[in-house]
Design a protein around this motif. Structure first.
Motif, PDB file in Angstrom:
ATOM      1  N   ILE A 239      31.875 -19.205  37.346  1.00 23.03           N
ATOM      2  CA  ILE A 239      30.757 -19.084  38.286  1.00 23.03           C
ATOM      3  C   ILE A 239      30.190 -17.669  38.296  1.00 23.03           C
ATOM      4  N   ASP A 240      31.016 -16.667  38.012  1.00 26.10           N
ATOM      5  CA  ASP A 240      30.498 -15.291  37.920  1.00 26.10           C
ATOM      6  C   ASP A 240      29.540 -15.154  36.739  1.00 26.10           C
ATOM      7  N   LEU A 241      29.913 -15.742  35.621  1.00 27.73           N
ATOM      8  CA  LEU A 241      29.061 -15.714  34.435  1.00 27.73           C
ATOM      9  C   LEU A 241      27.778 -16.510  34.692  1.00 27.73           C
ATOM     10  N   GLN A 242      27.934 -17.609  35.393  1.00 26.27           N
ATOM     11  CA  GLN A 242      26.781 -18.438  35.749  1.00 26.27           C
ATOM     12  C   GLN A 242      25.787 -17.639  36.598  1.00 26.27           C
ATOM     13  N   LYS A 243      26.304 -16.870  37.535  1.00 28.82           N
ATOM     14  CA  LYS A 243      25.435 -16.079  38.413  1.00 28.82           C
ATOM     15  C   LYS A 243      24.760 -14.938  37.645  1.00 28.82           C
ATOM     16  N   ILE A 244      25.522 -14.274  36.763  1.00 27.29           N
ATOM     17  CA  ILE A 244      24.942 -13.198  35.951  1.00 27.29           C
ATOM     18  C   ILE A 244      23.756 -13.735  35.147  1.00 27.29           C
ATOM     19  N   ALA A 245      23.943 -14.888  34.514  1.00 22.27           N
ATOM     20  CA  ALA A 245      22.891 -15.477  33.684  1.00 22.27           C
ATOM     21  C   ALA A 245      21.696 -15.890  34.535  1.00 22.27           C
ATOM     22  N   TYR A 246      21.967 -16.526  35.672  1.00 25.03           N
ATOM     23  CA  TYR A 246      20.890 -17.004  36.541  1.00 25.03           C
ATOM     24  C   TYR A 246      20.064 -15.828  37.063  1.00 25.03           C
ATOM     25  N   ASP A 247      20.749 -14.805  37.541  1.00 26.55           N
ATOM     26  CA  ASP A 247      20.047 -13.638  38.090  1.00 26.55           C
ATOM     27  C   ASP A 247      19.300 -12.867  37.012  1.00 26.55           C
ATOM     28  N   ALA A 248      19.882 -12.811  35.798  1.00 24.58           N
ATOM     29  CA  ALA A 248      19.259 -12.043  34.716  1.00 24.58           C
ATOM     30  C   ALA A 248      17.927 -12.648  34.284  1.00 24.58           C
ATOM     31  N   LEU A 249      17.732 -13.935  34.508  1.00 26.19           N
ATOM     32  CA  LEU A 249      16.448 -14.556  34.173  1.00 26.19           C
ATOM     33  C   LEU A 249      15.324 -14.055  35.071  1.00 26.19           C
ATOM     34  N   GLY A 250      15.696 -13.448  36.203  1.00 21.19           N
ATOM     35  CA  GLY A 250      14.696 -12.861  37.086  1.00 21.19           C
ATOM     36  C   GLY A 250      13.713 -13.892  37.614  1.00 21.19           C
ATOM     37  N   GLU A 251      12.423 -13.557  37.512  1.00 19.42           N
ATOM     38  CA  GLU A 251      11.374 -14.436  38.016  1.00 19.42           C
ATOM     39  C   GLU A 251      10.978 -15.517  37.006  1.00 19.42           C
ATOM     40  N   PHE A 252      11.537 -15.430  35.804  1.00 17.27           N
ATOM     41  CA  PHE A 252      11.181 -16.398  34.765  1.00 17.27           C
ATOM     42  C   PHE A 252      11.923 -17.715  34.964  1.00 17.27           C
TER      43      PHE A 252
ATOM     44  N   ALA B 248      10.421 -16.783  24.853  1.00 14.43           N
ATOM     45  CA  ALA B 248      11.286 -15.773  24.242  1.00 14.43           C
ATOM     46  C   ALA B 248      12.678 -16.360  24.034  1.00 14.43           C
ATOM     47  N   LEU B 249      13.228 -16.202  22.814  1.00 18.10           N
ATOM     48  CA  LEU B 249      14.533 -16.771  22.485  1.00 18.10           C
ATOM     49  C   LEU B 249      15.459 -15.709  21.905  1.00 18.10           C
ATOM     50  N   PHE B 250      16.756 -15.959  22.086  1.00 15.89           N
ATOM     51  CA  PHE B 250      17.755 -15.084  21.474  1.00 15.89           C
ATOM     52  C   PHE B 250      19.052 -15.869  21.346  1.00 15.89           C
ATOM     53  N   ILE B 251      19.633 -15.831  20.134  1.00 16.53           N
ATOM     54  CA  ILE B 251      20.973 -16.392  19.925  1.00 16.53           C
ATOM     55  C   ILE B 251      21.886 -15.250  19.510  1.00 16.53           C
ATOM     56  N   ALA B 252      23.152 -15.317  19.882  1.00 13.17           N
ATOM     57  CA  ALA B 252      24.068 -14.219  19.564  1.00 13.17           C
ATOM     58  C   ALA B 252      25.508 -14.666  19.733  1.00 13.17           C
TER      59      ALA B 252
ATOM     60  N   VAL C  26      13.750 -17.981  27.470  1.00 10.86           N
ATOM     61  CA  VAL C  26      12.982 -17.549  28.635  1.00 10.86           C
ATOM     62  C   VAL C  26      11.566 -18.096  28.482  1.00 10.86           C
ATOM     63  N   GLU C  27      11.203 -19.019  29.330  1.00 11.75           N
ATOM     64  CA  GLU C  27       9.888 -19.644  29.211  1.00 11.75           C
ATOM     65  C   GLU C  27       8.786 -18.627  29.495  1.00 11.75           C
ATOM     66  N   ASN C  28       7.850 -18.542  28.545  1.00 10.03           N
ATOM     67  CA  ASN C  28       6.700 -17.635  28.652  1.00 10.03           C
ATOM     68  C   ASN C  28       7.134 -16.172  28.779  1.00 10.03           C
ATOM     69  N   GLY C  29       8.289 -15.865  28.178  1.00 12.91           N
ATOM     70  CA  GLY C  29       8.811 -14.493  28.217  1.00 12.91           C
ATOM     71  C   GLY C  29       8.231 -13.579  27.161  1.00 12.91           C
ATOM     72  N   SER C  30       7.543 -14.154  26.167  1.00 13.00           N
ATOM     73  CA  SER C  30       6.789 -13.431  25.123  1.00 13.00           C
ATOM     74  C   SER C  30       7.662 -12.833  24.024  1.00 13.00           C
ATOM     75  N   HIS C  31       8.686 -12.035  24.364  1.00  9.58           N
ATOM     76  CA  HIS C  31       9.432 -11.307  23.337  1.00  9.58           C
ATOM     77  C   HIS C  31      10.932 -11.580  23.435  1.00  9.58           C
TER      78      HIS C  31
END
Length: 608
Positions: A252-265, A564-568, A583-588
């Motif tokens: 759940i900590d990782l889930q929150k980090i990911a959710y919050d990191a998306l910001g307003e997107f 915007a996409l990223f795999i790693a 990230v939908e409509n994140g551009s880069h």
């Protein structure tokens, strides 16, 4: 002359008396015979019927609903629990005038029109003898008020029932899912005996997929009651079997980090443990409050969620199908190496565009001036489109399809959550079958940079990245880690085998330099990292632009900007976690999606 009888004769008097007594005796005998016949009928013919009626007046059989199993994250934190709650319930069979009863109840308790409307809907779905909730979550004061007036409302009572609660509502709304009232369609498919007394059923996510394990089995109790219905003795008791608890692989900590990191997107993140296939994070943003459904959502609230342009009810991580863009380039590069259509040291000129032989149409690179002479390594690091146009033209679409299919593209991953989409991996056969059209060479070029007909889910991208990180070893993604104390063992999928294992290292080295190289498209996230990351950025067009038009980000509406996409995966030497970010409509991909992956890696790899 009048006749005169003399009744003073004792003989005549006795004769008259005995005749009357005989008639009366015969009448009594007839009545007694009728009574005997009736008693015989009641005792023999209808004995069982009246015995049952008498027993029902004295003994009450009640069902005991099982307690739904709990859901925990991988560290034992509760994601779904059962809180005690009081509900006001009516038994339609025992109420002469329901509307009048409800109006009288409203003089005691606050009951909204929406609650009455929901009650009527539930009433139509239930049997007349079944309890139908009118109001949920009564407080102590409301319970006390009704209890003092209970004798005025036959067929109405307060029941203590567990209410499903989600402590992290938006973070887990899609992966855990939610429960809701059993509808008519579900009533036709469930076991009616086992669901007697149950009000809710899993609707989405883990709650639905593992409904059988979570629900448990119903119990029964026979009690002896007074004429007023008060229980005075328990005659028999069969305890219900509680549902089984689930421990998820989700952190759940990782889930929150990911959710919050998306910001307003709006967007989605999937993170998979490369060693086992355990899904550590599965985020779809925006989410919603699953508690609304567990409590009984009203139509206005549901309509607001359903009609929101941000689509909070849409599970992007499993059902979102996006053009993968340049995130497919490492896989196409690996395919070209395996089919020996290119030499890794071979340099190809990129002037900023590519033209098919004898055609005027220009397939443009994202870099207008071109990349110059470019190797496979450099083409992945700098995301050179022209290189992959040429590579795709050499590979042909069917070999591209067949190779990527081995990594799980174009098919469900097999994750243990219902509702996963398969994406789309195009081929000649697919286009002929689905559209009755021929395949064109230009479509192959576009597919070579992850555009055109290509569609992938975020989970597919994370799964394929994990296979690449493992150099072909494939684990089926899994959300549930334990059922009660029984650990679910990792499931292996068919491995990806190359003709030359050195080709794995060539592609992984290029992905490493995407992040850590001087010209890497995701070099922004390397600063301060004490572990190595291998990744690939990508952008996916939301709309097409004409041959001579220029994409100008500042002039494009937000909802039309590129995804915007990223795999790693990381650490490169001994991979532990594979991530896909969209990230939908994140551009880069490099500046918007990649930092989200970095935040997740830091949380997972650096914090014990």
């Amino acid at each position: 002359m009048k006749t005169r009888f003399d009744l003073k004769s004792s003989l005549q008097e006795n004769k008259l008396f005995f005749s009357r007594a005989s008639l009366l005796s015969l009448f009594v005998l007839v009545l007694f015979f009728i009574l005997i016949v009736r008693l015989a009928y009641l005792q023999i013919k209808t004995h069982d019927e009246y015995a049952d009626l008498a027993q029902n007046n004295r003994v009450k059989l009640s069902v005991i609903a099982p307690v739904r199993g709990l859901i925990f994250d991988t560290h034992g934190r509760v994601l779904a629990e059962n809180n005690p709650s009081y509900s006001l319930e009516l038994v339609p069979e025992q109420i002469q005038n329901i509307n009048e009863t409800i109006e009288r109840l409203r003089t005691l308790l606050p009951i909204s029109d929406a609650e009455i409307k929901l009650f009527e809907k539930r009433r139509k779905q239930q049997k007349h003898f079944a309890n139908v909730p009118l109001r949920n979550r009564l407080n102590d004061t409301e319970v006390a008020v009704f209890s003092a007036n209970r004798h005025l409302f036959p067929g109405v009572d307060i029941q203590a029932r567990p209410l499903r609660h989600y402590p992290f509502p938006e973070l887990t709304s899609h992966v855990v899912g939610y429960v809701g009232a059993i509808n008519e369609k579900e009533l036709k498919t469930i076991n009616p005996v086992n669901y007697r007394g149950s009000r809710v059923i899993g609707k989405t996510g883990i709650e639905k997929t593992y409904e059988t394990e979570l629900h448990g089995f119903v119990g029964y109790q026979q009690t002896e009651n007074t004429a007023q219905g008060r229980s005075i003795k328990t005659l028999s008791h069969i305890a219900p079997l509680s549902g089984r608890n689930l421990t998820l692989n989700i952190d759940i900590d990782l889930q929150k980090i990911a959710y919050d990191a998306l910001g307003e997107f709006a967007g989605t993140v999937a993170a998979i443990d490369t060693r086992t296939g355990a899904v550590r994070a599965l985020v779809s943003k925006p989410g919603f409050d699953g508690n609304l459904f567990a409590q009984g959502i009203d139509q206005a609230s549901y309509s607001a969620l359903q009609n929101s342009p941000k689509r909070p009810l849409f599970n992007r991580s499993l059902r979102g199908q996006y053009p993968p863009g340049s995130t497919l380039k490492p896989f196409f590069g690996l395919a070209a190496l395996d089919y020996k259509t290119i030499n890794p040291q071979q340099k190809i000129m990129c002037p900023g565009f590519y033209q098919l032989p004898k055609q005027r149409h220009k397939y443009r690179d994202w870099k207008k001036t071109g990349h110059g002479l470019t190797t496979l390594h450099d083409a992945i690091v700098e995301s050179c489109d022209v290189y992959f146009y040429i590579l795709a033209h050499e590979l042909k679409i069917d070999r591209m399809h067949n190779f990527l299919n081995r990594f799980g593209f174009g098919q469900p991953t097999g994750i243990d959550i219902l509702g996963e989409k398969a994406g789309l991996l195009p081929s000649r056969e697919w286009k002929k079958r689905s559209r009755n059209q021929a395949w064109y060479p230009g479509e192959t070029l576009i597919a070579g940079i992850g555009q055109g007909f290509n569609l992938t889910t975020p989970l597919q991208l994370a799964h394929a990245t994990a296979i690449l990180a493992n150099k072909g070893v494939a684990h089926t993604p899994s959300v549930v880690g334990k059922i009660n104390d029984t650990v679910k063992q990792p499931q292996l999928s068919p491995p990806v085998q190359l003709k030359n294992d050195r080709h794995w290292d060539l592609i992984i080295h290029a992905m490493h330099d995407v992040v850590h190289g001087a010209r890497g498209s995701a070099r922004i996230i390397k600063e301060g990292a004490n572990y190595d990351i291998a990744g690939k950025t990508g952008t996916a067009q939301v709309f097409s632009i004409k041959q001579d038009e220029k994409y100008e980000k500042d002039k494009v509406a937000d909802h039309l900007k590129d995804h915007a996409l990223f795999i790693a995966f990381a650490p490169v030497e001994k991979p532990q976690l594979a991530i896909a970010v969209i990230v939908e409509n994140g551009s880069h991909g490099g500046s918007v999606a990649a930092p989200i992956a970095r935040a997740i890696f830091d949380q997972y790899l650096l914090i014990p």
